[in-house]
Structures are given as structure tokens and as C-alpha cells.
Design a protein around this motif. Structure first.
Motif, PDB file in Angstrom:
ATOM      1  N   SER A 101       0.832  -1.213   0.000  1.00 55.92           N
ATOM      2  CA  SER A 101       0.000   0.000   0.000  1.00 55.92           C
ATOM      3  C   SER A 101       0.858   1.251   0.000  1.00 55.92           C
ATOM      4  O   SER A 101       0.556   2.234  -0.691  1.00 55.92           O
ATOM      5  CB  SER A 101      -0.917   0.001   1.225  1.00 55.92           C
ATOM      6  N   TYR A 102       1.937   1.222   0.772  1.00 50.67           N
ATOM      7  CA  TYR A 102       2.842   2.370   0.858  1.00 50.67           C
ATOM      8  C   TYR A 102       3.441   2.687  -0.511  1.00 50.67           C
ATOM      9  O   TYR A 102       3.472   3.851  -0.940  1.00 50.67           O
ATOM     10  CB  TYR A 102       3.945   2.060   1.859  1.00 50.67           C
ATOM     11  N   ALA A 103       3.912   1.653  -1.193  1.00 50.81           N
ATOM     12  CA  ALA A 103       4.532   1.861  -2.502  1.00 50.81           C
ATOM     13  C   ALA A 103       3.519   2.365  -3.527  1.00 50.81           C
ATOM     14  O   ALA A 103       3.776   3.328  -4.257  1.00 50.81           O
ATOM     15  CB  ALA A 103       5.163   0.555  -2.988  1.00 50.81           C
ATOM     16  N   ARG A 104       2.348   1.750  -3.559  1.00 45.03           N
ATOM     17  CA  ARG A 104       1.335   2.145  -4.546  1.00 45.03           C
ATOM     18  C   ARG A 104       0.815   3.554  -4.289  1.00 45.03           C
ATOM     19  O   ARG A 104       0.491   4.274  -5.243  1.00 45.03           O
ATOM     20  CB  ARG A 104       0.190   1.132  -4.542  1.00 45.03           C
ATOM     21  N   SER A 105       0.747   3.945  -3.031  1.00 39.72           N
ATOM     22  CA  SER A 105       0.274   5.293  -2.721  1.00 39.72           C
ATOM     23  C   SER A 105       1.236   6.358  -3.223  1.00 39.72           C
ATOM     24  O   SER A 105       0.871   7.525  -3.346  1.00 39.72           O
ATOM     25  CB  SER A 105       0.072   5.446  -1.209  1.00 39.72           C
ATOM     26  N   ARG A 106       2.454   5.940  -3.514  1.00 37.27           N
ATOM     27  CA  ARG A 106       3.457   6.863  -4.040  1.00 37.27           C
ATOM     28  C   ARG A 106       3.714   6.658  -5.525  1.00 37.27           C
ATOM     29  O   ARG A 106       4.701   7.111  -6.079  1.00 37.27           O
ATOM     30  CB  ARG A 106       4.754   6.720  -3.232  1.00 37.27           C
ATOM     31  N   GLY A 107       2.772   5.951  -6.162  1.00 37.83           N
ATOM     32  CA  GLY A 107       2.848   5.771  -7.600  1.00 37.83           C
ATOM     33  C   GLY A 107       3.887   4.782  -8.071  1.00 37.83           C
ATOM     34  O   GLY A 107       4.267   4.778  -9.252  1.00 37.83           O
ATOM     35  N   ILE A 108       4.342   3.932  -7.181  1.00 32.56           N
ATOM     36  CA  ILE A 108       5.351   2.929  -7.540  1.00 32.56           C
ATOM     37  C   ILE A 108       4.644   1.613  -7.850  1.00 32.56           C
ATOM     38  O   ILE A 108       3.833   1.132  -7.050  1.00 32.56           O
ATOM     39  CB  ILE A 108       6.348   2.726  -6.392  1.00 32.56           C
ATOM     40  N   SER A 109       4.934   1.018  -8.987  1.00 35.27           N
ATOM     41  CA  SER A 109       4.341  -0.281  -9.315  1.00 35.27           C
ATOM     42  C   SER A 109       4.940  -1.331  -8.376  1.00 35.27           C
ATOM     43  O   SER A 109       6.160  -1.436  -8.231  1.00 35.27           O
ATOM     44  CB  SER A 109       4.616  -0.660 -10.775  1.00 35.27           C
ATOM     45  N   ALA A 110       4.071  -2.079  -7.725  1.00 37.12           N
ATOM     46  CA  ALA A 110       4.549  -3.014  -6.704  1.00 37.12           C
ATOM     47  C   ALA A 110       3.663  -4.247  -6.674  1.00 37.12           C
ATOM     48  O   ALA A 110       2.509  -4.228  -7.104  1.00 37.12           O
ATOM     49  CB  ALA A 110       4.568  -2.337  -5.334  1.00 37.12           C
ATOM     50  N   ALA A 111       4.215  -5.323  -6.151  1.00 40.53           N
ATOM     51  CA  ALA A 111       3.471  -6.568  -5.983  1.00 40.53           C
ATOM     52  C   ALA A 111       4.085  -7.335  -4.824  1.00 40.53           C
ATOM     53  O   ALA A 111       5.242  -7.114  -4.445  1.00 40.53           O
ATOM     54  CB  ALA A 111       3.515  -7.412  -7.257  1.00 40.53           C
ATOM     55  N   VAL A 156       8.945  -2.341  -7.461  1.00 40.18           N
ATOM     56  CA  VAL A 156       9.404  -3.030  -6.257  1.00 40.18           C
ATOM     57  C   VAL A 156       8.602  -4.316  -6.083  1.00 40.18           C
ATOM     58  O   VAL A 156       7.375  -4.305  -6.220  1.00 40.18           O
ATOM     59  CB  VAL A 156       9.289  -2.129  -5.005  1.00 40.18           C
ATOM     60  N   LEU A 157       9.299  -5.401  -5.810  1.00 41.45           N
ATOM     61  CA  LEU A 157       8.663  -6.683  -5.513  1.00 41.45           C
ATOM     62  C   LEU A 157       8.915  -6.971  -4.035  1.00 41.45           C
ATOM     63  O   LEU A 157      10.068  -7.019  -3.590  1.00 41.45           O
ATOM     64  CB  LEU A 157       9.245  -7.799  -6.374  1.00 41.45           C
ATOM     65  N   ILE A 158       7.826  -7.128  -3.285  1.00 39.88           N
ATOM     66  CA  ILE A 158       7.920  -7.359  -1.847  1.00 39.88           C
ATOM     67  C   ILE A 158       7.704  -8.847  -1.591  1.00 39.88           C
ATOM     68  O   ILE A 158       6.652  -9.391  -1.935  1.00 39.88           O
ATOM     69  CB  ILE A 158       6.854  -6.530  -1.106  1.00 39.88           C
ATOM     70  N   CYS A 159       8.700  -9.486  -1.004  1.00 45.77           N
ATOM     71  CA  CYS A 159       8.657 -10.938  -0.837  1.00 45.77           C
ATOM     72  C   CYS A 159       8.349 -11.317   0.605  1.00 45.77           C
ATOM     73  O   CYS A 159       9.066 -10.925   1.533  1.00 45.77           O
ATOM     74  CB  CYS A 159       9.979 -11.561  -1.256  1.00 45.77           C
ATOM     75  N   ASP A 160       7.288 -12.033   0.776  1.00 46.26           N
ATOM     76  CA  ASP A 160       6.894 -12.591   2.066  1.00 46.26           C
ATOM     77  C   ASP A 160       7.634 -13.920   2.205  1.00 46.26           C
ATOM     78  O   ASP A 160       7.182 -14.944   1.726  1.00 46.26           O
ATOM     79  CB  ASP A 160       5.371 -12.789   2.077  1.00 46.26           C
TER      80      ASP A 160
END
Length: 205
Positions: free
Chosen positions: A23-33, A101-105
Motif C-alpha cells: 500500500s505504501y509503494a502504490r500510494s506513491r505511484g510505484i508499481s509493486a506486488a 518493487v517486488l515485496i517478498c513474504d
């Protein structure tokens, strides 16, 4: 940009913080998953589900499948697990090319801890697979999430004996391999702030 990897024992807040980072990344216009890595994959997962049907293999060595891999199969099992994990690892690398940015759990460290604890084989740390995973974990942009064992016990849905075993291993490896350690026994906002501080400016436009 290399993936962000959130590592830590069950109940440490990996999934929650991965979603917050998304959510943080997307709120700043960064494509993320978010890329979620579990313990056993593909063929290993299928075999474990099958073994769970037989009384002789039932147990809490692997609390998610409620299976204990025993006998000759236990000697082969690290090979099955590793080669089932590898396609996921390669897929993660490929996906990172398509997102800001790819966020890995979970990451390589988590998979290694999973192998050692579910098989009760510390010797795997010095095996070829163990050395590969340790080197991979050291090269990841890893944030180690942790909390006191009592807090983890209240949050996690695994037996305390399993949790304590993985906790000891995580404390030994996570603090040395990851770029920083974030305690998550405070509020969620405090934990997120700690992760963002660890990452520095990497999530800014």
C-alpha cells in the motif's frame, strides 16, 4: 531494483507488513506486488499431501501438513524440497523485472530454516543446498522481523516446540544475514516505520 525480502519466524508479521509496504509503494505511484513464498512447493507439496493420508507419516514435524518425513524418504527429502523450491525462486527473479518493487513474504533464509526445522537436521546448514541458500540470503535485501517468543506464540498457529526451534535458528541467522532487524512487538505503525527506516530511500520516487 532487487526484491525486498521480509524474513522471520511464524507470527513475526511478515504477511501484514508485506501488505502495508504494498500500500505504501502504490500510494506513491510505484508499481509493486507481493510475492508469497511458502515452505514446501510443487512436487514436495503434492507428496506431503499424499503422505498425510498414511498413519505412519502423520506427526507435527511439519505442522502445516501434519506430516513427519521418515525413513529412506527423509534422506531424499532435501533434494525434493530444494528442486521444488527452485522454480519459485526463479519466478521471483523474473517478476522483479516487471515491477518497481517486488515485496517478498519470505526468502532463501526462511526456506532454509523450514528445511532444517521440519527435518530436524542442522547438518543441512553445511550441505551444498545449505551453503547455496545461506549465500543467497546474504545477497538478498532482507529485513529480519522478530519479537519475543511469547508474543510469537500468541500470534502463530504452530506448536510451541516447532516455533521455539525455528526461533533459535532465525535469531542466529537472521541478525547476521539480513541488513537490519525490526522488532514487531510494538504497534503495526511502529513496525512499518522500522522497516521503512531499514530500507532507507529505496521506496521513494
Amino acid at each position: 531494483m532487487s526484491p525486498i525480502v521480509l524474513s522471520g519466524p511464524d507470527g513475526s508479521g511478515k504477511t501484514t507488513l508485506a501488505r502495508l509496504l504494498l500500500s505504501y509503494a502504490r500510494s506513491r505511484g510505484i508499481s509493486a506486488a507481493v510475492f508469497w513464498l511458502r515452505g514446501s512447493h510443487l512436487l514436495a507439496s503434492l507428496i506431503l499431501r499424499l503422505l498425510g493420508r498414511f498413519e505412519v507419516f502423520r506427526g507435527l514435524c511439519n505442522p502445516y501438513y501434519r506430516v513427519c518425513v521418515r525413513g529412506a524418504l527423509a534422506r531424499l527429502w532435501p533434494h525434493v524440497e530444494f528442486w521444488s523450491f527452485l522454480p519459485y525462486f526463479m519466478a521471483r527473479r523474473a517478476l522483479s523485472l516487471f515491477f518497481g518493487v517486488l515485496i517478498c513474504d519470505r526468502g532463501a533464509l526462511d526456506f532454509l530454516v523450514w528445511l532444517v526445522v521440519t527435518l530436524k537436521r542442522p547438518s543441512l546448514l553445511s550441505s551444498v543446498y545449505g551453503r547455496f541458500l545461506l549465500a543467497t540470503a546474504a545477497g538478498e535485501r532482507c529485513v529480519y522481523l522478530t519479537a519475543p517468543l511469547g508474543v510469537l506464540e500468541r500470534r502463530a498457529d504452530v506448536p510451541l516446540r516447532f516455533l521455539a526451534a525455528e526461533y533459535v535458528l532465525y535469531e542466529a541467522l537472521g541478525r547476521s544475514l539480513c541488513r537490519c532487524t525490526v522488532r514487531t512487538d510494538g504497534g503495526v505503525g511502529e513496525s512499518l516505520a522500522g522497516v521503512l527506516k531499514c530500507l532507507g530511500l529505496t521506496l521513494k520516487k
